[in-house]
Write a protein that holds these residues in place. Structure first.
Motif, mmCIF file in Angstrom:
data_model
loop_
_atom_site.group_PDB
_atom_site.id
_atom_site.type_symbol
_atom_site.label_atom_id
_atom_site.label_comp_id
_atom_site.label_asym_id
_atom_site.label_seq_id
_atom_site.Cartn_x
_atom_site.Cartn_y
_atom_site.Cartn_z
ATOM 1 N N GLY A 21 -4.749 -59.482 -21.732
ATOM 2 C CA GLY A 21 -3.743 -59.782 -22.778
ATOM 3 C C GLY A 21 -2.721 -60.700 -22.359
ATOM 4 O O GLY A 21 -2.369 -61.775 -22.978
ATOM 5 N N GLY A 22 -2.284 -61.072 -20.885
ATOM 6 C CA GLY A 22 -1.227 -61.606 -20.515
ATOM 7 C C GLY A 22 -1.898 -63.027 -20.350
ATOM 8 O O GLY A 22 -0.984 -64.104 -20.515
ATOM 9 N N SER A 23 -3.196 -63.132 -20.014
ATOM 10 C CA SER A 23 -3.833 -64.634 -19.959
ATOM 11 C C SER A 23 -3.623 -65.139 -21.327
ATOM 12 O O SER A 23 -3.462 -66.500 -21.552
ATOM 13 C CB SER A 23 -5.211 -64.559 -19.305
ATOM 14 O OG SER A 23 -5.072 -63.960 -18.299
ATOM 15 N N ILE A 24 -4.150 -64.421 -22.628
ATOM 16 C CA ILE A 24 -3.980 -64.697 -24.033
ATOM 17 C C ILE A 24 -2.471 -65.149 -24.355
ATOM 18 O O ILE A 24 -2.264 -66.212 -24.873
ATOM 19 C CB ILE A 24 -4.743 -63.758 -24.749
ATOM 20 C CG1 ILE A 24 -6.111 -63.651 -24.282
ATOM 21 C CG2 ILE A 24 -4.386 -64.038 -26.238
ATOM 22 C CD1 ILE A 24 -6.941 -62.497 -25.304
ATOM 23 N N PHE A 72 10.802 -52.555 -12.812
ATOM 24 C CA PHE A 72 11.597 -53.742 -12.464
ATOM 25 C C PHE A 72 10.519 -55.022 -12.324
ATOM 26 O O PHE A 72 10.816 -55.906 -12.910
ATOM 27 C CB PHE A 72 12.409 -53.469 -11.157
ATOM 28 C CG PHE A 72 12.946 -54.902 -10.732
ATOM 29 C CD1 PHE A 72 13.630 -55.711 -11.194
ATOM 30 C CD2 PHE A 72 12.273 -55.179 -9.203
ATOM 31 C CE1 PHE A 72 13.979 -56.876 -10.592
ATOM 32 C CE2 PHE A 72 12.707 -56.236 -8.746
ATOM 33 C CZ PHE A 72 13.471 -57.110 -9.308
ATOM 34 N N LEU A 73 9.599 -54.743 -11.441
ATOM 35 C CA LEU A 73 8.726 -55.643 -11.063
ATOM 36 C C LEU A 73 8.046 -56.395 -12.231
ATOM 37 O O LEU A 73 8.138 -57.420 -12.498
ATOM 38 C CB LEU A 73 7.668 -55.259 -10.096
ATOM 39 C CG LEU A 73 6.894 -56.144 -9.354
ATOM 40 C CD1 LEU A 73 7.616 -57.227 -8.445
ATOM 41 C CD2 LEU A 73 5.647 -55.626 -8.413
ATOM 42 N N VAL A 74 7.334 -55.418 -13.065
ATOM 43 C CA VAL A 74 6.503 -55.961 -14.225
ATOM 44 C C VAL A 74 7.433 -56.507 -15.308
ATOM 45 O O VAL A 74 6.856 -57.422 -15.959
ATOM 46 C CB VAL A 74 5.400 -54.980 -14.559
ATOM 47 C CG1 VAL A 74 4.417 -54.615 -13.535
ATOM 48 C CG2 VAL A 74 6.122 -53.865 -15.030
ATOM 49 N N LYS A 75 8.489 -55.900 -15.733
ATOM 50 C CA LYS A 75 9.255 -56.367 -16.749
ATOM 51 C C LYS A 75 10.257 -57.809 -16.383
ATOM 52 O O LYS A 75 10.300 -58.574 -17.364
ATOM 53 C CB LYS A 75 10.282 -55.210 -16.888
ATOM 54 C CG LYS A 75 9.601 -54.086 -17.713
ATOM 55 C CD LYS A 75 9.242 -54.312 -19.104
ATOM 56 C CE LYS A 75 8.682 -53.290 -19.987
ATOM 57 N NZ LYS A 75 8.075 -53.399 -21.231
ATOM 58 N N TRP A 76 10.543 -58.062 -15.200
ATOM 59 C CA TRP A 76 11.474 -59.032 -14.999
ATOM 60 C C TRP A 76 10.809 -60.332 -14.521
ATOM 61 O O TRP A 76 11.339 -61.280 -14.331
ATOM 62 C CB TRP A 76 12.418 -58.560 -13.967
ATOM 63 C CG TRP A 76 13.735 -57.995 -14.686
ATOM 64 C CD1 TRP A 76 13.965 -56.445 -14.904
ATOM 65 C CD2 TRP A 76 14.828 -58.742 -15.469
ATOM 66 N NE1 TRP A 76 15.358 -56.584 -15.487
ATOM 67 C CE2 TRP A 76 15.638 -57.756 -16.077
ATOM 68 C CE3 TRP A 76 15.035 -60.334 -15.641
ATOM 69 C CZ2 TRP A 76 16.847 -58.221 -16.527
ATOM 70 C CZ3 TRP A 76 16.075 -60.465 -16.159
ATOM 71 C CH2 TRP A 76 17.228 -59.391 -16.906
ATOM 72 N N ILE A 77 9.628 -60.056 -13.928
ATOM 73 C CA ILE A 77 9.096 -61.276 -13.361
ATOM 74 C C ILE A 77 8.969 -62.594 -14.083
ATOM 75 O O ILE A 77 9.441 -63.614 -13.828
ATOM 76 C CB ILE A 77 7.255 -60.956 -13.009
ATOM 77 C CG1 ILE A 77 7.341 -60.418 -11.700
ATOM 78 C CG2 ILE A 77 6.519 -62.310 -12.890
ATOM 79 C CD1 ILE A 77 6.089 -59.797 -11.095
ATOM 80 N N PRO A 78 8.617 -62.517 -15.567
ATOM 81 C CA PRO A 78 8.579 -63.750 -16.323
ATOM 82 C C PRO A 78 10.195 -64.342 -16.429
ATOM 83 O O PRO A 78 10.104 -65.669 -16.281
ATOM 84 C CB PRO A 78 8.007 -63.142 -17.671
ATOM 85 C CG PRO A 78 7.125 -62.108 -17.122
ATOM 86 C CD PRO A 78 8.068 -61.383 -16.251
ATOM 87 N N LYS A 79 11.067 -63.698 -16.768
ATOM 88 C CA LYS A 79 12.304 -64.050 -16.813
ATOM 89 C C LYS A 79 12.899 -64.684 -15.326
ATOM 90 O O LYS A 79 13.273 -65.866 -15.367
ATOM 91 C CB LYS A 79 13.288 -63.233 -17.142
ATOM 92 C CG LYS A 79 14.880 -63.596 -17.380
ATOM 93 C CD LYS A 79 14.827 -64.542 -18.325
ATOM 94 C CE LYS A 79 16.575 -64.984 -18.432
ATOM 95 N NZ LYS A 79 16.647 -66.257 -19.229
ATOM 96 N N GLY A 112 4.186 -66.258 -17.370
ATOM 97 C CA GLY A 112 3.286 -65.255 -17.785
ATOM 98 C C GLY A 112 2.109 -64.896 -16.763
ATOM 99 O O GLY A 112 1.643 -64.123 -16.612
ATOM 100 N N GLY A 113 1.802 -66.274 -16.192
ATOM 101 C CA GLY A 113 0.637 -66.527 -15.204
ATOM 102 C C GLY A 113 0.928 -65.559 -14.137
ATOM 103 O O GLY A 113 0.051 -64.973 -13.304
ATOM 104 N N VAL A 114 2.108 -65.770 -13.378
ATOM 105 C CA VAL A 114 2.665 -65.028 -12.247
ATOM 106 C C VAL A 114 2.435 -63.385 -12.633
ATOM 107 O O VAL A 114 2.037 -62.626 -11.951
ATOM 108 C CB VAL A 114 4.030 -65.487 -11.670
ATOM 109 C CG1 VAL A 114 4.309 -64.365 -10.799
ATOM 110 C CG2 VAL A 114 4.318 -66.663 -11.389
ATOM 111 N N LEU A 115 3.028 -63.024 -13.843
ATOM 112 C CA LEU A 115 2.719 -61.589 -14.187
ATOM 113 C C LEU A 115 1.444 -61.089 -14.206
ATOM 114 O O LEU A 115 0.954 -60.003 -13.898
ATOM 115 C CB LEU A 115 3.654 -61.360 -15.574
ATOM 116 C CG LEU A 115 3.669 -59.701 -16.090
ATOM 117 C CD1 LEU A 115 4.086 -59.125 -14.870
ATOM 118 C CD2 LEU A 115 4.340 -59.728 -17.333
ATOM 119 N N VAL A 116 0.519 -61.789 -14.737
ATOM 120 C CA VAL A 116 -0.797 -61.695 -14.764
ATOM 121 C C VAL A 116 -1.221 -61.516 -13.219
ATOM 122 O O VAL A 116 -2.080 -60.447 -13.051
ATOM 123 C CB VAL A 116 -1.866 -62.916 -15.361
ATOM 124 C CG1 VAL A 116 -2.982 -62.718 -15.000
ATOM 125 C CG2 VAL A 116 -1.703 -62.890 -16.809
#
Length: 437
Positions: A161-164, A271-278, A291-295
């Motif tokens: 889903g993140g890749s999409i 914290f890790l999975v919610k804040w990475i994109p920002k 978004g790719g980093v979160l993927v």
């Protein structure tokens, strides 16, 4: 159970393809949960830019569906024991699809937060119902493997889903497209569940609703088994549960320590999975790259849950989880220590996701071993429900620290302490004295 009880047949016989299909659908539903939970993370940079909100306010909206998940796990999860697993899953899908669509129409932070809270209710109920589906559709030999596979669906949903989502953000430039996609794919699961996931035989035998024998026989025949001429004897009616039993002598310390362990670890994990994109966008990278980093964090998470599941065949699960928590604390701390390229950020996110998600997956197994059978059903809702408060508090705390001027290095260190505290609490749990198979 007697040999004529269909639950005994399911437990000892090889699994039919229809059982495997039901488990596969439950795994896909868990993957859907993974995307729905993290959809706000993918959309967060665009929301922050469009509405001009600060990090403290963003931390609050990032946590709203986590609060809803805790409430949903307690309320809608209990509903699955009253009306059935299948109708609960269908109801949760309607809630989730509606919440995702409504989120795409939000015009301000307050409305968006309310819609994310609503979506979280469905996600929390879904988690409880899919766990029951997998456990009750599996045979005894494959039950642990089936549960492990289902748990791996969560990060896999975030990966796919993140890749999409990254593609949608890159092509449309609209954060709303993430929620629109989520609403469509969630709604698509409704006919799939109606078609492929029957009510579990275990639930029908326990509750005995109208037409139970006919429903059980329909499932038995589809699984290549002989139909029943009559229902087996009813199980002994369980006595009314008392909340105070969780805090009875010999159990109280286990309950408190597990709540602390799960609560503290969830602060770090989310914290890790919610804040990475920002965080990545604030370094100057586009939202699609963030978004790719979160993927990659979820690639690590999926790998971590698989590796830990395999290692439990040789090593006790509790020391594995404690080790994963210690390593996870180190990895989250390192994530904030000056990495400035997409490649290095992706690698550190992957390592952090590996250890923190491995610990999360292992915690469920530890909880299952930590209470006697008479409390095992209720303990999941209590520990997970209260622990979700920690999940919600993680992004909020990080947002307040960022808004107060704290550096990424300091915030990452402070938030990493959560999973370290969780590991210490877990090391103090004497669950073997209480475990009953």
């Amino acid at each position: 159970m007697s040999n004529t009880d269909p639950r005994a047949l399911i437990a000892r016989e090889p699994m039919h393809r229809r059982q495997i299909i039901a488990i596969a659908v439950a795994t896909a539903l868990n993957a859907l949960d993974g995307f729905d939970v993290l959809s706000i993370s993918f959309a967060a940079p665009g929301i922050s830019k469009e509405w001009g909100i600060d990090r403290a306010a963003l931390g609050l909206v990032l946590s709203m569906e986590l609060i809803g998940m805790g409430i949903g796990a307690l309320i809608l999860g209990a509903m699955a024991d009253r009306i059935g697993r299948r109708p609960t899953i269908l109801a949760c899908l309607v809630v989730m699809a509606s919440g995702m669509f409504l989120a795409s129409t939000a015009q301000n932070l307050t409305v968006l937060s309310a819609f994310r809270l609503f979506t979280g209710l469905g996600i929390g109920g879904m988690l409880a119902a899919t766990n029951a589906i997998v456990a009750e559709c599996s045979n005894a030999r494959r039950r642990n493997l089936s549960v492990a596979i289902m748990a791996g669906g969560y990060p896999m949903g975030a990966i796919v889903g993140g890749s999409i989502a990254a593609f949608l953000l890159g092509t449309t430039g609209r954060w709303q497209s993430v929620f629109e996609f989520g609403a469509i794919i969630t709604a698509a699961f409704i006919p799939l569940v109606l078609w492929l996931v029957p009510e579990t035989i275990a639930f029908l035998l326990h509750k005995r609703p109208a037409g139970a024998l006919e429903k059980i026989n329909r499932t038995m025949v589809r699984q290549g088994r002989a139909a029943l001429s009559e229902l087996p004897p009813r199980d002994e009616e369980p006595r009314r549960f008392s909340f105070g039993e969780f805090f009875a002598p010999g159990i109280a310390s286990v309950t408190v320590l597990l709540i602390v362990a799960y609560f503290a670890h969830m602060m770090t994990f989310y914290f890790l999975v919610k804040w990475i994109p920002k965080i990545v966008v604030d370094m100057g990278f586009p939202p699609a790259s963030a978004g790719g980093v979160l993927v990659w964090a979820n690639v690590g998470g999926a790998s971590g849950s698989i590796v830990l599941s395999l290692l439990t065949q040789k090593i006790g699960v509790r020391p594995l989880v404690i080790g994963a928590m210690i390593c996870g604390a180190a990895a989250v701390t390192m994530f904030g220590q000056g990495f400035t390229t997409l490649a290095s950020l992706s690698i550190m996110a992957c390592i952090g996701g590996f250890f923190t998600n491995a610990a999360t997956a292992g915690l469920y197994a530890v909880i299952a071993q930590s209470f006697p059978a008479s409390l095992r059903a209720g303990r999941h809702g209590l520990v997970i429900g209260v622990g979700r408060a920690g999940a919600a508090l993680g992004p909020i705390t990080a947002g307040l620290l960022f808004a107060g001027g704290s550096s990424l290095a300091l915030v990452a260190f402070v938030m990493a302490c959560g999973t370290l505290v969780g590991g210490i609490a877990l090391a103090m749990v004497r669950y073997r004295e209480n475990a009953i198979a």
